[in-house]
Design an enzyme around this catalytic site. Structure first.
Site, mmCIF file in Angstrom:
data_model
loop_
_atom_site.group_PDB
_atom_site.id
_atom_site.type_symbol
_atom_site.label_atom_id
_atom_site.label_comp_id
_atom_site.label_asym_id
_atom_site.label_seq_id
_atom_site.Cartn_x
_atom_site.Cartn_y
_atom_site.Cartn_z
ATOM 1 N N CYS A 298 0.822 -1.217 0.000
ATOM 2 C CA CYS A 298 0.000 0.000 0.000
ATOM 3 C C CYS A 298 0.851 1.261 0.000
ATOM 4 C CB CYS A 298 -0.946 -0.014 1.201
ATOM 5 S SG CYS A 298 -2.540 -0.756 0.784
ATOM 6 N N LYS B 70 0.594 3.089 -3.347
ATOM 7 C CA LYS B 70 -0.695 3.550 -3.848
ATOM 8 C C LYS B 70 -0.648 5.017 -4.267
ATOM 9 C CE LYS B 70 -4.072 0.411 -1.964
ATOM 10 N NZ LYS B 70 -5.444 0.308 -1.453
ATOM 11 N N ASP C 52 -16.645 4.218 0.105
ATOM 12 C CA ASP C 52 -16.686 3.078 1.007
ATOM 13 C C ASP C 52 -15.729 1.986 0.544
ATOM 14 O OD1 ASP C 52 -17.672 1.478 3.212
ATOM 15 O OD2 ASP C 52 -19.444 2.757 3.097
ATOM 16 N N ASP C 53 -15.639 0.922 1.367
ATOM 17 C CA ASP C 53 -14.640 -0.115 1.116
ATOM 18 C C ASP C 53 -14.968 -0.955 -0.108
ATOM 19 O OD1 ASP C 53 -12.764 0.076 3.494
ATOM 20 O OD2 ASP C 53 -14.708 0.019 4.483
ATOM 21 N N ASP D 182 -8.463 -5.183 -5.587
ATOM 22 C CA ASP D 182 -7.234 -4.619 -5.025
ATOM 23 C C ASP D 182 -6.039 -5.367 -5.607
ATOM 24 O OD1 ASP D 182 -5.768 -2.886 -3.363
ATOM 25 O OD2 ASP D 182 -7.216 -3.159 -1.742
ATOM 26 N N ASP E 65 -11.694 -5.538 2.420
ATOM 27 C CA ASP E 65 -12.827 -4.706 2.010
ATOM 28 C C ASP E 65 -14.156 -5.431 2.231
ATOM 29 O OD1 ASP E 65 -11.181 -2.626 1.254
ATOM 30 O OD2 ASP E 65 -11.017 -3.297 -0.825
ATOM 31 N N GLY F 26 -9.370 -15.752 -13.442
ATOM 32 C CA GLY F 26 -8.404 -14.682 -13.288
ATOM 33 C C GLY F 26 -7.750 -14.319 -14.593
ATOM 34 N N HIS F 27 -6.679 -13.556 -14.481
ATOM 35 C CA HIS F 27 -5.948 -13.098 -15.659
ATOM 36 C C HIS F 27 -4.485 -12.949 -15.280
ATOM 37 C CE1 HIS F 27 -5.192 -11.053 -19.461
ATOM 38 N NE2 HIS F 27 -4.487 -10.166 -18.786
#
Length: 717
Positions: free
Chosen positions: A396, A399, A426-427, A443, A466, A516-517
């Site tokens: 983080c 960020k 909000d989360d 995230d 979250d 996913g990717h």
């Protein structure tokens, strides 16, 4: 643009012994491009054998004899896996560490030996092996700090046992110590006559009792029972009766000699591309005793041959010396030197030994600052300022700042939908489908550890935060990966480790991985998109009322610690505990706090920034009691030393109107960006103590850190 060199080979060092520690140092100064280096060791520190008797005697503090493997790994650009190797499959090219299988193209063993006595009744419960060294060093600190008469027994009357006995007698002078050496044969039978006489005289001067030709029947908490029925008083029993190989090597498939790994002149084992050094190795053509001097001198040859094995070069032979100078501590600040059958003792020899030992440790702690790649010339205006004075943090700490993010989001036009509930700031987002309340969030994190398995665990916990913050049950997840450019085989290995870690976390949380990717890029980035189901109303940032108590479920400080780790300024144990704390899930905490008035997870904007978000959404203010906020071990000391995350300044600016009633290094940690941080909940004041007790019983170091108040804004008190 300079092309990135792809990773094509995995080199795995098994054990953090002296030879591998020196290999790491050399690798940091001269890495082989295209190689991913991995170190596996049970802990973040490894003890240096040469200083252990001095530590037992009280000449060194607990820190001095410890080699910091976290710092060494950072210097070498290696990933550190903290875990005990338990198996080895040369054919599959894998090292087994718990449930993990670590692939390799080349590997090296430096796992040392053990003085464990599994066949001796009571040793596991009441004995402490001299090797591995870490357990003895840790146990001795607590024992030496005690009071009352001290009774110590050392099983094994070789040089190592005698040296430890003399150190113990000297170090426990304040406790009226009685130290006994127990030997099943003749004490110091492998030393020269002159050395034996000298050491026996010194032991007698220190009051060490010697019991020869005595077998041990069993060990109790307060005595050692001999075969002949005698009981030797001992509340601290050390096993030093010879060096035994690690038992798990028996199933390694490698050629062994009485359990030790057979190596040739190049230190290569019976398996191609697999090497061994130090005490765990048996040099077939030039056998030698188990001594640290050989491991130290094997290191340059091992380093060269590992590079040769991975690059197609020519290996060279290690030629050990026939004899070497043995320096033995004699309890106090005196030492004995022995070579060619002759022995001398004098205080100046201890000073000489101390200088040699400190020089060795300095080599592994005072690591050189390697020059950063030079920037091309010229560069655009602003490049130097944008780069800053230190590297960008990961997690983080990398960020986008809160201020810039809010400004960008404010410009987005609303797209109203009946099934999407707007929860600005909000989360997670809230989607209503046929009455079911589903929250969704995404995230991803720039890697701050080299181990993709650990990085994935932390990122998964972070992403789920979250969902947990809204008191929802995790439902599903997709994985989004950017791997560094690497060969197809290394992609396979990395993906296997990443998906295994993701599965562990998501299974424990009750979420299914549904896809996913992935792509290749310049560095590892791991991300998750996650959904959750709210059985009741979601807990949002809004809803906190004046008078509510604020509960925090995890300590803060991860951003500061990770920034210090990048600069090799954080002690290894501090970093390891921070990793452990970040990898702690918050599912049970979310269940306990599901009745909160408002809740969020503390992540990139820091505790102050996220609390400001609750204040804004709830239309009231808050007081944060800085002294009550739990901190990660070592975070305050690093903050006092001036360490700050690269996001710290943005967090200070983005937290809004904060009244700094409290200041200093501790207050600065309220703005420290957290990765996989704890939950921050506003709860009814009368429920707060009960909830904290329940959280602590569930394993969370929770605390009441403040309260909501009338008015606006945040005040640090």
């Amino acid at each position: 643009m300079t092309p990135l060199i792809p990773l094509t080979r995995d080199l795995v060092l098994i054990g953090g012994g002296h030879a591998h520690a020196l290999v790491l140092r050399r690798w940091g100064m001269n890495p082989l491009p295209g190689v991913r280096l991995t170190l596996i060791d049970p802990g973040p520190l490894t003890a240096y054998s040469g200083m252990l008797p001095g530590y037992v005697a009280g000449h060194y503090d607990a820190h001095t004899p410890q080699i910091d493997l976290v710092r060494l790994a950072r210097f070498a650009g290696a990933r550190l896996i903290i875990g005990r190797a338990e198996g080895f499959d040369a054919q599959a090219g894998e090292v087994i560490v718990g449930a993990r299988r670590i692939g390799f193209d080349a590997a090296s063993f430096d796992v040392g030996v053990t003085s464990e006595m599994p066949q001796l009744e009571g040793f596991a419960e009441h004995g402490v092996p001299a090797k591995p060294l870490g357990r003895l060093a840790q146990a001795w600190a607590a024992f030496r700090a005690g009071d009352g008469p001290a009774r110590v027994a050392v099983i094994g009357g070789g040089v190592a046992g005698a040296e430890l006995a003399m150190a113990a007698a000297y170090g426990l002078r304040h406790r009226n110590a009685r130290v006994t050496v127990i030997e099943q044969g003749r004490v110091l039978s492998e030393t020269s006559p002159s050395a034996r006489r000298l050491v026996l005289r010194r032991m007698a001067d220190l009051g060490v009792e010697v019991v020869e030709n005595a077998g041990v029947a069993r060990i109790e908490a307060d005595h050692v029972l001999l075969d002949d029925g005698r009981a030797i008083a001992s509340t601290f029993t050390i096993g030093a009766a010879g060096a035994r190989p690690q038992a798990w090597l028996e199933a390694s498939g490698l050629a062994l000699d009485e359990g030790f790994i057979r190596v040739g002149p190049t230190l290569e084992t019976s398996a191609p591309q697999v090497f061994a050094a130090g005490d765990c190795a048996h040099m077939v053509e030039t056998p030698r005793s188990k001594a640290g001097v050989f491991a130290v001198r094997q290191a340059p040859v091992l380093f060269d041959n590992l590079r040769a094995a991975l690059s197609g070069g020519k290996m060279r032979d290690y030629v050990p010396q026939k004899d070497y100078l043995k320096l033995v501590s004699l309890g106090g600040k005196a030492a004995m030197a022995e070579k060619w059958g002759r022995a001398w003792a004098h205080p100046v020899l201890w000073r000489w030994k101390d200088r040699i030992d400190r020089k060795f440790m300095d080599k592994l702690s005072d690591l050189p600052d390697m020059a950063a790649p030079k920037l091309p010339e010229p560069v655009a205006e602003g490049v130097i300022e944008a780069l800053g004075e230190k590297p960008m943090c990961g997690g983080c700490g990398a960020k986008v700042g809160r201020g810039a993010l809010r400004e960008a989001l404010a410009g987005l036009a609303a797209q109203p939908r009946a099934d999407v509930v707007a929860l600005p700031g909000d989360d997670a987002g809230l989607v209503i489908t046929r009455g079911a309340k589903q929250v969704i969030s995404t995230d991803h994190l720039r890697a701050f550890v080299e181990d993709p398995h650990l990085m994935t665990r932390i990122t998964a916990i972070h992403a789920l935060g979250d969902i947990w913050a809204m008191a929802a049950r995790p439902q599903a997840a997709t994985v989004n990966l950017i791997l560094p450019r690497m060969s197809a085989e290394m992609q396979r290995r990395s993906m296997a480790e990443i998906l295994a870690a993701a599965r562990e976390v998501m299974d424990a949380a009750g979420a299914a991985i549904i896809g996913g990717h992935s792509s290749l890029g310049s560095e590892l980035t791991v991300g998750f998109t996650v959904t959750g189901i709210c059985e009741g109303e979601p807990v949002t940032l809004g809803g906190a009322r004046p008078g509510a108590a604020l509960i925090l479920t995890k300590p803060v400080g991860s951003g500061t610690i990770m920034a210090a780790e990048m600069a090799r300024a954080a002690p290894g144990p501090v970093v390891a505990k921070a990793w452990e704390m970040m990898a702690q899930g918050q599912g049970r905490a979310s269940e306990i706090l599901r009745g909160a008035q408002a809740m969020t997870d503390v992540t990139g904007f820091g505790l102050a920034g996220h609390l400001s978000g609750i204040c804004e959404a709830s239309g009231c203010g808050a007081e944060l009691e800085v002294a009550k906020v739990p901190l990660m071990e070592g975070a305050l000391e690093l903050s006092e030393a001036g360490t700050r995350s690269t996001l710290f300044a943005d967090n200070m600016a983005g937290a809004g109107a904060v009244i700094m009633g409290a200041g200093g290094a501790r207050a600065d940690l309220m703005f420290d960006p957290q990765t996989a941080g704890g939950l921050l909940a506003a709860v009814a004041a009368q429920e707060a103590e009960r909830l904290v007790e329940e959280l602590r019983a569930a394993g969370y170091p929770a605390a009441i850190v403040g309260r909501m108040v009338e008015g606006r804004g945040l005040r640090l008190v």
